[in-house]
Design a protein around this motif. Structure first.
Motif, PDB file in Angstrom:
ATOM      1  N   THR A 264      39.354  46.953  42.281  1.00 38.77           N
ATOM      2  CA  THR A 264      39.928  46.351  41.069  1.00 38.77           C
ATOM      3  C   THR A 264      39.601  44.869  40.985  1.00 38.77           C
ATOM      4  OG1 THR A 264      41.728  47.963  41.104  1.00 38.77           O
ATOM      5  CG2 THR A 264      42.071  45.960  39.816  1.00 38.77           C
ATOM      6  N   LEU A 265      39.735  44.163  42.104  1.00 37.13           N
ATOM      7  CA  LEU A 265      39.418  42.731  42.111  1.00 37.13           C
ATOM      8  C   LEU A 265      37.933  42.498  41.842  1.00 37.13           C
ATOM      9  CD1 LEU A 265      41.600  41.454  45.096  1.00 37.13           C
ATOM     10  CD2 LEU A 265      42.091  41.342  42.655  1.00 37.13           C
ATOM     11  N   THR A 266      37.097  43.386  42.343  1.00 40.13           N
ATOM     12  CA  THR A 266      35.656  43.274  42.075  1.00 40.13           C
ATOM     13  C   THR A 266      35.381  43.433  40.582  1.00 40.13           C
ATOM     14  OG1 THR A 266      35.153  44.151  44.271  1.00 40.13           O
ATOM     15  CG2 THR A 266      33.397  44.218  42.631  1.00 40.13           C
ATOM     16  N   LEU A 267      36.089  44.399  39.948  1.00 36.80           N
ATOM     17  CA  LEU A 267      35.930  44.601  38.507  1.00 36.80           C
ATOM     18  C   LEU A 267      36.399  43.376  37.718  1.00 36.80           C
ATOM     19  CD1 LEU A 267      35.220  46.443  36.137  1.00 36.80           C
ATOM     20  CD2 LEU A 267      37.515  47.450  36.328  1.00 36.80           C
ATOM     21  N   ILE A 268      37.525  42.795  38.121  1.00 33.50           N
ATOM     22  CA  ILE A 268      38.033  41.596  37.437  1.00 33.50           C
ATOM     23  C   ILE A 268      37.065  40.430  37.628  1.00 33.50           C
ATOM     24  CG2 ILE A 268      39.896  39.891  37.401  1.00 33.50           C
ATOM     25  CD1 ILE A 268      41.816  42.117  38.153  1.00 33.50           C
ATOM     26  N   SER A 269      36.540  40.280  38.845  1.00 32.33           N
ATOM     27  CA  SER A 269      35.590  39.190  39.126  1.00 32.33           C
ATOM     28  C   SER A 269      34.329  39.334  38.271  1.00 32.33           C
ATOM     29  CB  SER A 269      35.229  39.181  40.612  1.00 32.33           C
ATOM     30  OG  SER A 269      34.261  38.205  40.884  1.00 32.33           O
ATOM     31  N   GLY A 270      33.855  40.574  38.135  1.00 33.80           N
ATOM     32  CA  GLY A 270      32.673  40.797  37.300  1.00 33.80           C
ATOM     33  C   GLY A 270      32.938  40.491  35.843  1.00 33.80           C
ATOM     34  N   SER A 271      34.129  40.843  35.370  1.00 35.02           N
ATOM     35  CA  SER A 271      34.483  40.551  33.979  1.00 35.02           C
ATOM     36  C   SER A 271      34.583  39.048  33.734  1.00 35.02           C
ATOM     37  CB  SER A 271      35.817  41.229  33.638  1.00 35.02           C
ATOM     38  OG  SER A 271      35.716  42.632  33.779  1.00 35.02           O
ATOM     39  N   LEU A 272      35.161  38.331  34.706  1.00 34.96           N
ATOM     40  CA  LEU A 272      35.249  36.875  34.572  1.00 34.96           C
ATOM     41  C   LEU A 272      33.857  36.253  34.551  1.00 34.96           C
ATOM     42  CD1 LEU A 272      38.265  36.123  36.977  1.00 34.96           C
ATOM     43  CD2 LEU A 272      38.259  36.009  34.473  1.00 34.96           C
ATOM     44  N   SER A 273      32.948  36.777  35.354  1.00 32.74           N
ATOM     45  CA  SER A 273      31.569  36.253  35.370  1.00 32.74           C
ATOM     46  C   SER A 273      30.876  36.497  34.028  1.00 32.74           C
ATOM     47  CB  SER A 273      30.767  36.918  36.503  1.00 32.74           C
ATOM     48  OG  SER A 273      31.356  36.635  37.748  1.00 32.74           O
ATOM     49  N   ALA A 274      31.301  37.564  33.335  1.00 31.96           N
ATOM     50  CA  ALA A 274      30.702  37.876  32.028  1.00 31.96           C
ATOM     51  C   ALA A 274      31.300  37.035  30.909  1.00 31.96           C
ATOM     52  CB  ALA A 274      30.880  39.355  31.727  1.00 31.96           C
ATOM     53  N   GLY A 275      32.255  36.187  31.224  1.00 34.02           N
ATOM     54  CA  GLY A 275      32.810  35.291  30.230  1.00 34.02           C
ATOM     55  C   GLY A 275      34.141  35.706  29.666  1.00 34.02           C
ATOM     56  N   MET A 276      34.736  36.775  30.176  1.00 31.83           N
ATOM     57  CA  MET A 276      36.044  37.211  29.702  1.00 31.83           C
ATOM     58  C   MET A 276      37.142  36.349  30.313  1.00 31.83           C
ATOM     59  SD  MET A 276      35.821  41.367  29.799  1.00 31.83           S
ATOM     60  CE  MET A 276      34.586  42.267  28.888  1.00 31.83           C
ATOM     61  N   SER A 277      38.279  36.360  29.631  1.00 32.88           N
ATOM     62  CA  SER A 277      39.448  35.679  30.190  1.00 32.88           C
ATOM     63  C   SER A 277      40.118  36.600  31.204  1.00 32.88           C
ATOM     64  CB  SER A 277      40.425  35.317  29.080  1.00 32.88           C
ATOM     65  OG  SER A 277      40.933  36.502  28.490  1.00 32.88           O
ATOM     66  N   LEU A 278      41.110  36.046  31.911  1.00 27.83           N
ATOM     67  CA  LEU A 278      41.824  36.861  32.905  1.00 27.83           C
ATOM     68  C   LEU A 278      42.566  38.011  32.230  1.00 27.83           C
ATOM     69  CD1 LEU A 278      42.680  37.316  35.820  1.00 27.83           C
ATOM     70  CD2 LEU A 278      44.575  35.706  35.460  1.00 27.83           C
ATOM     71  N   ALA A 279      43.176  37.746  31.082  1.00 35.65           N
ATOM     72  CA  ALA A 279      43.893  38.805  30.365  1.00 35.65           C
ATOM     73  C   ALA A 279      42.940  39.895  29.901  1.00 35.65           C
ATOM     74  CB  ALA A 279      44.649  38.211  29.181  1.00 35.65           C
ATOM     75  N   GLN A 280      41.768  39.498  29.406  1.00 37.21           N
ATOM     76  CA  GLN A 280      40.784  40.494  28.976  1.00 37.21           C
ATOM     77  C   GLN A 280      40.266  41.302  30.171  1.00 37.21           C
ATOM     78  OE1 GLN A 280      38.099  37.763  27.030  1.00 37.21           O
ATOM     79  NE2 GLN A 280      38.797  38.371  24.957  1.00 37.21           N
ATOM     80  N   SER A 281      40.090  40.614  31.294  1.00 34.48           N
ATOM     81  CA  SER A 281      39.630  41.324  32.508  1.00 34.48           C
ATOM     82  C   SER A 281      40.658  42.359  32.949  1.00 34.48           C
ATOM     83  CB  SER A 281      39.377  40.314  33.627  1.00 34.48           C
ATOM     84  OG  SER A 281      38.402  39.378  33.254  1.00 34.48           O
ATOM     85  N   ILE A 282      41.935  41.983  32.883  1.00 34.47           N
ATOM     86  CA  ILE A 282      42.992  42.935  33.248  1.00 34.47           C
ATOM     87  C   ILE A 282      43.016  44.091  32.261  1.00 34.47           C
ATOM     88  CG2 ILE A 282      45.493  43.201  33.462  1.00 34.47           C
ATOM     89  CD1 ILE A 282      45.587  40.385  34.588  1.00 34.47           C
ATOM     90  N   ASP A 283      42.786  43.814  30.981  1.00 37.22           N
ATOM     91  CA  ASP A 283      42.747  44.872  29.978  1.00 37.22           C
ATOM     92  C   ASP A 283      41.617  45.855  30.270  1.00 37.22           C
ATOM     93  OD1 ASP A 283      43.720  46.003  27.451  1.00 37.22           O
ATOM     94  OD2 ASP A 283      41.729  45.442  26.723  1.00 37.22           O
TER      95      ASP A 283
END
Length: 653
Positions: A485-504
């Motif tokens: 899950t943390l890897t998925l959130i980290s990848g989303s943040l690298s793609a420019g998403m916010s933390l809330a969007q990454s959690i979504d």
């Protein structure tokens, strides 16, 4: 003169038989089913032979013929038995064996050996046809002249060809005769000698052989003085027999009396009474005023105690109405089934959304004058009727409100286990399961309070343990998915998403329980709760120390700045390595954990098995003070052993 001598010898023989029979009654009967032969005027049990659920008795009757087959009756421990009586030689037949041990030393030469031949021939002529006769001769050597057989001509030929020799190996001859007699049926040894043993074999060896073989020994002492009879008396006593002092003239009468005693026996087949369940019993045979008894083995294995028939109890003295136990148990089963239906309805309705009154109904209610009674009536018309189940839930909720600590503890466990039930609903389900378990205990134990208490305890403990198991299973699943899950959130943040969007994105693409917990945190953040605080509540609900560290790292990063995606990637790698190490430890300690469970379950399982099927074996554990002490000590030792094993196999990572 010869006739007078014979009569005197016969009276002597009969008198000695009566004394010996009275002194030796029951010798070896307990273990071998043997009893001495009857005296001339007595009734005696000569042999006991179990045959399944029947026992064959060899009964010796008096010489005067006063006892017939119709006169006999048999009891086992006082319980009368059905019997069938057959004469000797009839069916069913008990094997009978007699061994003639004849002294052929040189001192038997002349008239003595002639009298011995005549006496043995008379015995062969008089003994019943079914009796197997064997012959052992002894002087300086012991010889088995004839194996036990019913061939009388072969026996007579052996008697006619007796050869004399030096020395008297009497003890060795008795040992050989005991072995030749075998192990089945009634076995007698008739030993004839005119001198004491002069071999190297001790008398104790002969006595031991006779007692182990369980044979009866009668000794005919030919021309012995009274002070010389002591060694022979020891041998006869060991075999439950007697010493018959005779001269050459009375020898034939002694052998003939022994044969006649075998002719007066009856075979009694007795059926063991149903009330007798053990392996041994006191058997008494009666015929008029005569009776004899012996304690003997009657079967190989004890029978189980019979199941008591169903009893009935009057519901009232005057009505005469009765209710059987089967009906009572059926009523208990119906009550339990009803409770299960109620519990099922509760679990079904717990997840079903409530239907309230429609908007039109509410407007109509308040448009009727604002009366609260009218509003309640309108609401009740559009909603569901009030159920007893709802009342029960309300009562449980009221009880929990008075005990906030218990309610909080139950709610925490339910949330951690991922259950949608409320604390009040869980209390109702838990209580219902406990009651059903008590009813099952009443059914299995036939109303025994001990069974009811034990099953109530099990019913109260198992649901709580199951809830703890579900909680631990969900926590382990959350921790195992956390690194990905943390890897998925980290990848989303690298793609420019916010933390809330990454959690979504985790909510949309992740699996339970991570997706469900993050969804709840996201909903809270949209309602105004800071996202970090919502994530911290996730850590509290799941009791995950790993996720608590992640939330702490996010909070610090928000305060001091930094690259959050790299931070989460590093934490994910660390968690992945810790999870790998945790799985390794779990694998290595699995054997110890399994051993602990088996060792703990064995005595408990065996106790419940014995309680259900062999209750009399374990009832002393609570019916006697020492048993209670042992039970408490066993529980304490079992608990202590479980704690020690748990400490040994538990490794903190």
């Amino acid at each position: 003169m010869a006739t007078s001598s014979r009569s005197d010898a016969t009276r002597t023989v009969r008198g000695l038989r009566a004394i010996a029979a009275a002194a030796a009654v029951g010798l070896g009967a307990t273990f071998l089913g043997l009893s001495p032969a009857a005296a001339a005027d007595e009734l005696a049990i000569a042999h006991v032979q179990p045959e399944g659920e029947t026992v064959q008795l060899l009964v010796s009757t008096p010489e005067d013929g006063s006892v017939t087959a119709d006169d006999l009756s048999v009891t086992f421990d006082g319980e009368p038995a059905e019997i069938e009586v057959a004469p000797v030689g009839g069916a069913p037949q008990i094997q009978r064996t007699t061994i003639l041990a004849i002294d052929t030393s040189t001192s038997m030469s002349g008239s003595r050996i002639s009298s011995a031949r005549e006496a043995a021939t008379t015995f062969l002529d008089s003994v019943p046809e079914d009796v197997r006769v064997g012959i052992v001769t002894f002087n300086g050597t012991v010889a088995t002249a004839l194996e036990p057989t019913t061939d009388r001509d072969a026996a007579r030929a052996i008697i006619e060809d007796l050869d004399l020799g030096a020395d008297t190996y009497l003890n060795d001859a008795l040992i050989a005769a005991a072995a030749l007699a075998g192990t089945e049926g009634q076995r007698n040894i008739l030993l004839l000698s005119d001198g004491e043993d002069n071999s190297q074999t001790e008398a104790a060896a002969a006595i031991s052989a006779v007692q182990e073989a369980g044979v009866r020994v009668d000794v005919v002492a030919l021309d012995f003085d009274d002070d010389e009879l002591a060694p022979l008396q020891e041998l006869a006593t060991a075999g439950g027999g007697e010493v018959i002092a005779a001269d050459a003239q009375a020898l034939t009468d002694a052998f003939e009396a022994e044969a006649e005693s075998l002719n007066r026996q009856l075979v009694v087949t007795a059926t063991i009474p149903e009330a007798i369940r053990g392996t041994a019993a006191t058997i008494e045979v009666s015929a008029g005023e005569l009776s004899t008894s012996t304690h003997a083995k009657i079967r190989d294995e004890a029978l189980p105690e019979p199941v008591a028939p169903a009893e009935t109890d009057n519901t009232s003295e005057g009505s005469g109405t009765t209710i059987s136990k089967n009906m009572m148990y059926a009523g208990l089963a119906a009550i339990g089934l009803g409770l299960l239906v109620v519990l099922g309805s509760l679990m079904w309705s717990a997840g079903k959304p409530k239907k309230g009154p429609t908007a039109e109904q509410r407007i109509a209610a308040y448009g009727m004058g604002g009366s609260s009674e009218a509003a309640a009536a309108a609401a009740s018309q559009g909603g569901e009727p009030v159920l007893t189940l709802d009342n029960a839930k309300s009562a449980a909720a009221s009880m929990l409100q008075r005990n906030k600590g218990l309610e909080a503890r139950i709610s925490q466990r339910l949330v951690a286990a991922g259950s949608q039930l409320k604390a009040a609903e869980w209390v109702l389900i838990h209580g219902g399961i406990t009651i059903v378990a008590g009813l099952i205990g009443a059914l299995l134990g036939q109303g025994d309070p001990l069974f009811i208490i034990l099953f109530l305890a099990v019913g109260g403990l198992v649901p709580w343990l199951w809830l703890g198991r579900q909680r631990k299973k969900r926590m382990d699943a959350f921790n195992s998915q956390l690194a990905d899950t943390l890897t998925l959130i980290s990848g989303s943040l690298s793609a420019g998403m916010s933390l809330a969007q990454s959690i979504d994105s985790v909510v949309k693409e992740g699996r339970e329980p991570v997706a469900g917990e993050f969804k709840q945190a996201l909903v809270q953040s949209r309602l105004g709760v800071p996202l970090v605080d919502a994530l911290e509540e996730v850590a509290v609900r799941t009791e995950s120390q790993d996720f608590a560290w992640v939330v702490m790292a996010i909070r610090i990063q928000r305060q001091v700045g930094g690259n959050l995606n790299e931070l989460l990637s590093t934490v994910a790698n660390t968690l992945r390595e810790r999870d790998y190490l945790r799985r390794q430890v779990k694998t290595l300690s699995a054997e110890g954990i399994l051993s602990g469970w088996i060792l703990a379950a064995l005595p408990v399982g065996m106790f419940f098995y014995m309680l259900l099927f062999r209750r009399e074996y374990v009832s002393r554990l609570w019916s006697e003070p020492l048993g209670l002490l042992m039970l408490v000590a066993a529980v304490v030792a079992l608990a202590l052993g479980g704690v020690v094993i748990k400490k040994i196999v538990k490794v903190e990572v």
